[in-house]
Design a protein around this motif. Structure first.
Motif, PDB file in Angstrom:
ATOM      1  N   ASN B  97      -0.036   7.430  14.727  1.00 54.19           N
ATOM      2  CA  ASN B  97       0.063   8.856  14.402  1.00 54.19           C
ATOM      3  C   ASN B  97       0.874  10.403  15.397  1.00 54.19           C
ATOM      4  O   ASN B  97       1.725  10.524  15.339  1.00 54.19           O
ATOM      5  CB  ASN B  97      -0.752   9.579  14.526  1.00 54.19           C
ATOM      6  CG  ASN B  97      -1.345   9.861  12.574  1.00 54.19           C
ATOM      7  OD1 ASN B  97      -0.566   9.928  11.924  1.00 54.19           O
ATOM      8  ND2 ASN B  97      -2.901   9.120  12.704  1.00 54.19           N
ATOM      9  N   VAL B 105       8.031  12.312  12.315  1.00 53.01           N
ATOM     10  CA  VAL B 105       8.041  11.165  10.494  1.00 53.01           C
ATOM     11  C   VAL B 105       6.155  12.161   9.589  1.00 53.01           C
ATOM     12  O   VAL B 105       5.813  12.181  10.047  1.00 53.01           O
ATOM     13  CB  VAL B 105       7.452   9.838  10.158  1.00 53.01           C
ATOM     14  CG1 VAL B 105       7.520   9.715   9.261  1.00 53.01           C
ATOM     15  CG2 VAL B 105       8.295   9.233  11.379  1.00 53.01           C
ATOM     16  N   ASP B 106       7.334  12.415   8.706  1.00 56.25           N
ATOM     17  CA  ASP B 106       6.143  13.358   7.486  1.00 56.25           C
ATOM     18  C   ASP B 106       4.645  12.842   7.157  1.00 56.25           C
ATOM     19  O   ASP B 106       5.287  11.554   7.029  1.00 56.25           O
ATOM     20  CB  ASP B 106       7.357  14.040   6.510  1.00 56.25           C
ATOM     21  CG  ASP B 106       7.994  12.993   5.435  1.00 56.25           C
ATOM     22  OD1 ASP B 106       6.653  12.570   4.236  1.00 56.25           O
ATOM     23  OD2 ASP B 106       8.754  13.161   5.552  1.00 56.25           O
ATOM     24  N   GLU B 107       4.353  13.614   6.694  1.00 49.83           N
ATOM     25  CA  GLU B 107       2.535  12.859   6.730  1.00 49.83           C
ATOM     26  C   GLU B 107       2.930  12.166   5.541  1.00 49.83           C
ATOM     27  O   GLU B 107       2.414  11.222   5.041  1.00 49.83           O
ATOM     28  CB  GLU B 107       1.807  14.304   6.196  1.00 49.83           C
ATOM     29  CG  GLU B 107       1.432  14.894   7.660  1.00 49.83           C
ATOM     30  CD  GLU B 107       0.621  16.050   7.330  1.00 49.83           C
ATOM     31  OE1 GLU B 107      -0.116  15.916   6.116  1.00 49.83           O
ATOM     32  OE2 GLU B 107       0.197  16.598   8.807  1.00 49.83           O
ATOM     33  N   ARG B 110       4.300   8.910   6.268  1.00 48.83           N
ATOM     34  CA  ARG B 110       3.980   8.152   7.677  1.00 48.83           C
ATOM     35  C   ARG B 110       2.604   7.387   7.004  1.00 48.83           C
ATOM     36  O   ARG B 110       2.459   6.463   7.417  1.00 48.83           O
ATOM     37  CB  ARG B 110       3.565   9.019   8.657  1.00 48.83           C
ATOM     38  CG  ARG B 110       2.709   9.317   8.742  1.00 48.83           C
ATOM     39  CD  ARG B 110       1.935  10.593   9.715  1.00 48.83           C
ATOM     40  NE  ARG B 110       2.659  11.423  10.543  1.00 48.83           N
ATOM     41  CZ  ARG B 110       2.635  12.089  11.274  1.00 48.83           C
ATOM     42  NH1 ARG B 110       1.189  11.884  12.265  1.00 48.83           N
ATOM     43  NH2 ARG B 110       3.446  12.778  12.118  1.00 48.83           N
ATOM     44  N   LYS B 111       2.184   8.286   5.232  1.00 49.64           N
ATOM     45  CA  LYS B 111       0.654   7.548   5.277  1.00 49.64           C
ATOM     46  C   LYS B 111       1.517   6.609   4.248  1.00 49.64           C
ATOM     47  O   LYS B 111       0.919   5.373   4.599  1.00 49.64           O
ATOM     48  CB  LYS B 111       0.152   8.345   4.070  1.00 49.64           C
ATOM     49  CG  LYS B 111      -0.992   8.222   3.582  1.00 49.64           C
ATOM     50  CD  LYS B 111      -1.438   8.956   2.745  1.00 49.64           C
ATOM     51  CE  LYS B 111      -2.713   9.193   2.095  1.00 49.64           C
ATOM     52  NZ  LYS B 111      -3.143   7.997   1.323  1.00 49.64           N
ATOM     53  N   ILE B 114       2.821   3.388   6.777  1.00 44.48           N
ATOM     54  CA  ILE B 114       1.737   3.044   7.541  1.00 44.48           C
ATOM     55  C   ILE B 114       0.995   2.242   6.552  1.00 44.48           C
ATOM     56  O   ILE B 114       0.510   1.118   7.156  1.00 44.48           O
ATOM     57  CB  ILE B 114       0.533   4.061   8.416  1.00 44.48           C
ATOM     58  CG1 ILE B 114       1.283   4.313   9.614  1.00 44.48           C
ATOM     59  CG2 ILE B 114      -0.694   3.592   8.663  1.00 44.48           C
ATOM     60  CD1 ILE B 114       0.724   5.636  10.522  1.00 44.48           C
ATOM     61  N   GLU B 115       0.049   2.566   5.305  1.00 43.07           N
ATOM     62  CA  GLU B 115      -0.910   1.581   4.717  1.00 43.07           C
ATOM     63  C   GLU B 115      -0.264   0.665   4.315  1.00 43.07           C
ATOM     64  O   GLU B 115      -0.647  -0.555   4.510  1.00 43.07           O
ATOM     65  CB  GLU B 115      -1.068   2.617   3.414  1.00 43.07           C
ATOM     66  CG  GLU B 115      -2.070   3.404   3.264  1.00 43.07           C
ATOM     67  CD  GLU B 115      -2.164   3.855   2.388  1.00 43.07           C
ATOM     68  OE1 GLU B 115      -3.423   4.837   2.644  1.00 43.07           O
ATOM     69  OE2 GLU B 115      -1.737   4.151   1.924  1.00 43.07           O
TER      70      GLU B 115
END
Lengths: 534, 241
Positions: B97, B105-107, B110-111, B114-115
């Motif tokens: 984060n 990087v927008d939410e 990034r989610k 990252i996943e």
């Protein structure tokens, strides 16, 4: 036995090298000089206190109480210092994995590790107990029994606190081995230790100034020392042993032997339950993952605060420097050395503004954390350099972190001051202004010190804070700032007859200084900051 | 996309770690940077990424000068260092984060990223753990994930395969190829000649701070019929020996 001896030598050499390295002095002659000065500066007051206490106890014809009191003091200190040291040596030592692979018994590893703790605690015994035994010996004439039992007592003194600490660690190993509890444990035990040291210091000063108090305290069984002494029989056994009592010698040796056997019996359990866990990773967290967006300012300030919070050495350094003024004031109030009536006295009242101001800005004075804000980051310093962050922002948020921490400390003290001191709204406003300006000035000034002396390749966090010359330079700058204040006082003497006005004038001077320093930092020193490399 | 013009790095006014280095790497290329230990690979990468200042010369990434315009330049690339010396008291998800916020990087992205990457690398379930409890390989995977989050134009990796298990190494190689297919550029240093041979469009060999060979594998091999390993050993052999 030979292997145990080798292990002990290895552990002791390692510990000694760490102590030497922590001084961060490469010149051998200078190192020797610093070590000698350090030893003298520790022993001189210890010897002085022993002589003063001996004289005081002699007045009531009980000179042997010097041994009882000093033994109790030493045991308390050794106990509180022993807990974090043992926890560190057993749970967080990096050599455990290596030692486990060696063809030595688990008991040997444990006792070799405990030997380093013993040597450290013996140092405390040397500072506290040995001068008192020698003083007693000189004062009462050299008797063979005192010499013999004195030597035994001196060498045996660290054993009880060491073994009790070890058993406590063993009992609570399940909690201690978790990182978060380790941090809390280290900080708490050191806070308690600080309180204990201050209490002892206050008690000794009180007794030295007022020998009659000792007599009444002993007679009424109310004093701290006699209270602990009577509830801690080994101190009485040790005293009587040194006086020549064979029965008490048996008691004293017996209790130590009992604890040694207990630890010996539990050694394997200790090893299995505690040391082996040093190789196991953290507790598994079941928290949900988060993906929330935050500002760069939030992330950078959070990072710098976490660097302090997550490392016990940094946390302790910060918390203690914030708490020492509070602890000191609270204890002085409890010991009745400092009363509200005293503040209202005619002699003190004119200086009230000055006292409150110094009290509230003490976090900024004592806690020079900005002087190590780059250093603290250590080898991870490259991270922010490779990220798309403007250097000025990078500097700004480091300073803001220090300002935030010091402001919290000062705010707590201001609230405390409002309750303790008879403060008016005008006084509070002036103190607040002075605090804000001083915090800004020192945080910026200290950061410049760190730009000039960034030490990033440290191996132990202690080297990053306590033994960093930056801290000394930062403290030196505070002395200079103090001299400036005194100069202002001298110059304005006769023109200004109120400390309120003086504090306002000093605030204005500090504010101008802050702007000059800030300009220098953000315009001329950014390049120097950018050139810092790991 | 990456230009190194006459780049020199001198330590303590005497030791030339990098000596008049010229390199040009185009968009969509995977460039392998080879050299023995102490040849100047990491120093070059540190200068490219702004960690070290340049004694002489100029480094441009996407036409941005790293010294004159560091902020814009740093937005163009991400770095995976050789030694994962990062602030490791935080958790893996905190670190990711943090990197996401630094590169804005927008939410949702990034989610998703990252996943994807952490599941591919097998560290997803460890993201709430403190990084200090990670193995060397896990830290490496976390750093690679962090470097991939902003989808940078240039991916700079210093010895990225050290510490990775075969499956993760394969995933990283696939990611590097995919990154170039999508128009990105990869600059990476390595000791593993086999990987360089199979993965890179072009390579550069550095020894004692000087670029001693550069070009496609074929062009370097034209001078000799030997394998890359033989060429590398021949080029980098100690002349005094």
């Amino acid at each position: 036995m030979k292997k145990l001896k080798l292990l002990i030598m290895l552990q002791l050499k390692n510990s000694w090298k760490k102590v030497q390295n922590s001084l961060n002095i490469k010149n051998k002659k200078l190192l020797l000089l610093v070590q000698t000065v350090l030893i003298i500066s520790i022993f001189a007051p210890a010897i002085y206190f022993s002589i003063v206490s001996y004289k005081a106890f002699s007045q009531i014809n009980q000179p042997e109480l010097i041994i009882t009191s000093m033994y109790v003091n030493a045991v308390i200190l050794m106990f509180f210092l022993g807990i974090p040291i043992i926890a560190s040596v057993f749970f967080f030592s990096k050599d455990t994995k290596f030692l486990i692979t060696l063809p030595v018994t688990e008991t040997d590893i444990i006792f070799s590790k405990l030997s380093t703790v013993y040597i450290f605690l013996l140092g405390i015994s040397t500072i506290f107990l040995l001068p008192s035994i020698i003083t007693y010996l000189i004062g009462t004439g050299f008797s063979i029994s005192v010499i013999l039992f004195g030597i035994i007592g001196y060498f045996m003194a660290p054993l009880l606190p060491l073994l009790i600490s070890a058993l406590i660690i063993l009992a609570f190993n399940k909690y201690i081995r978790k990182t978060k509890y380790k941090n809390i444990l280290t900080v708490l035990s050191n806070i308690v230790l600080t309180i204990v040291i201050i209490v002892i210091q206050l008690a000794i000063t009180q007794y030295a100034n007022n020998p009659e108090q000792i007599q009444s305290a002993i007679l009424n069984n109310e004093s701290f020392i006699s209270m602990v002494g009577s509830s801690f029989p080994p101190s009485i056994w040790l005293t009587k042993m040194i006086l020549g009592s064979v029965v008490d010698f048996v008691y004293f040796m017996g209790i130590n032997l009992l604890f040694i056997l207990t630890l010996f019996y539990l050694a394997k359990t200790f090893f299995r339950k505690s040391m082996m866990y040093s190789t196991v990773s953290n507790v598994i967290s079941k928290k949900d993952l988060y993906f929330k967006k935050h500002s760069i300012a939030y992330q950078l300030i959070k990072r710098h605060i976490l660097i302090i919070v997550k490392e016990p050495t940094f946390l302790l350094n910060t918390v203690l420097s914030m708490l020492v003024p509070v602890i000191l004031v609270v204890l002085m109030i409890f010991s009745k050395q400092f009363t509200i009536d005293l503040l209202s006295s005619v002699e003190i009242k004119p200086y009230m503004m000055l006292i409150v101001s110094v009290f509230v800005i003490s976090p900024s004075i004592v806690s020079n954390i900005s002087s190590t804000v780059i250093t603290r980051e250590g080898k991870a310093f490259w991270e922010l350099k490779a990220l798309p962050i403007d250097s000025k922002l990078n500097i700004k948020y480091r300073i803001w972190t220090t300002i935030a921490i010091n402001t919290v400390g000062s705010f707590i003290l201001l609230i405390l001051a409002i309750f303790i001191f008879p403060m008016t709204i005008k006084m509070t406003a002036i103190v607040l202004l002075f605090t804000i300006i001083t915090t800004l000035l020192f945080a910026t000034l200290d950061f410049i010190v760190n730009i000039y002396r960034p030490i990033l390749n440290w191996t132990h966090p202690t080297a990053a804070v306590k033994n960093n010359l930056n801290v000394m330079i930062a403290l030196g700058l505070r002395v200079v700032a103090g001299a400036v204040c005194y100069l202002v006082y001298i110059i304005t003497f006769g023109f200004i007859n109120s400390f309120n006005t003086l504090i306002i004038i000093i605030s204005i001077i500090f504010f101008i200084l802050y702007f000059i320093i800030r300009y220098q930092l953000y315009n001329n020193l950014v390049v120097k900051f950018e050139k810092i490399t790991v | 996309m990456i230009e190194l013009n006459n780049v020199t790095k001198v330590y303590d006014n005497e030791k030339k770690a990098v000596n008049s280095l010229d390199l040009s790497i185009n968009s969509g290329e995977i460039f392998g940077f080879l050299g023995p230990n102490g040849a100047g690979k990491t120093t070059t990468i540190r200068m490219m990424t702004g960690i070290l200042d340049i004694t002489n010369g100029q480094i441009l990434i996407d036409n941005n000068d790293i010294e004159k315009n560091p902020l814009e330049t740093k937005k163009c690339f991400t770095l995976v260092p050789d030694h994962p010396e990062i602030f490791d008291a935080i958790s893996g998800i905190d670190y990711l984060n943090f990197i996401s916020d630094m590169y804005e990087v927008d939410e949702t992205s990034r989610k998703e990223r990252i996943e994807k990457y952490t599941k591919d690398f097998g560290i997803y379930k460890d993201l709430n753990q403190s990084i200090s409890s990670y193995s060397h390989g896990m830290k490496q995977k976390l750093l690679i994930t962090g470097a991939l989050l902003p989808k940078p134009k240039v991916l700079i990796l210093d010895e990225p395969l050290g510490g990775l298990d075969p499956k993760s190494a394969r995933i990283l190689k696939d990611i590097m190829k995919e990154h170039c297919i999508n128009g990105g550029t990869v600059f990476f240093s390595s000791h593993v000649l086999e990987v360089v041979e199979n993965l890179c469009d072009r390579i550069g060999i550095i020894n004692e701070g000087k670029l001693i060979a550069s070009g496609t594998l074929e062009s370097i091999k034209q001078k000799s019929n030997n394998s890359l390993e033989d060429i590398f050993l021949e080029l980098t052999k100690d002349e005094e020996a």
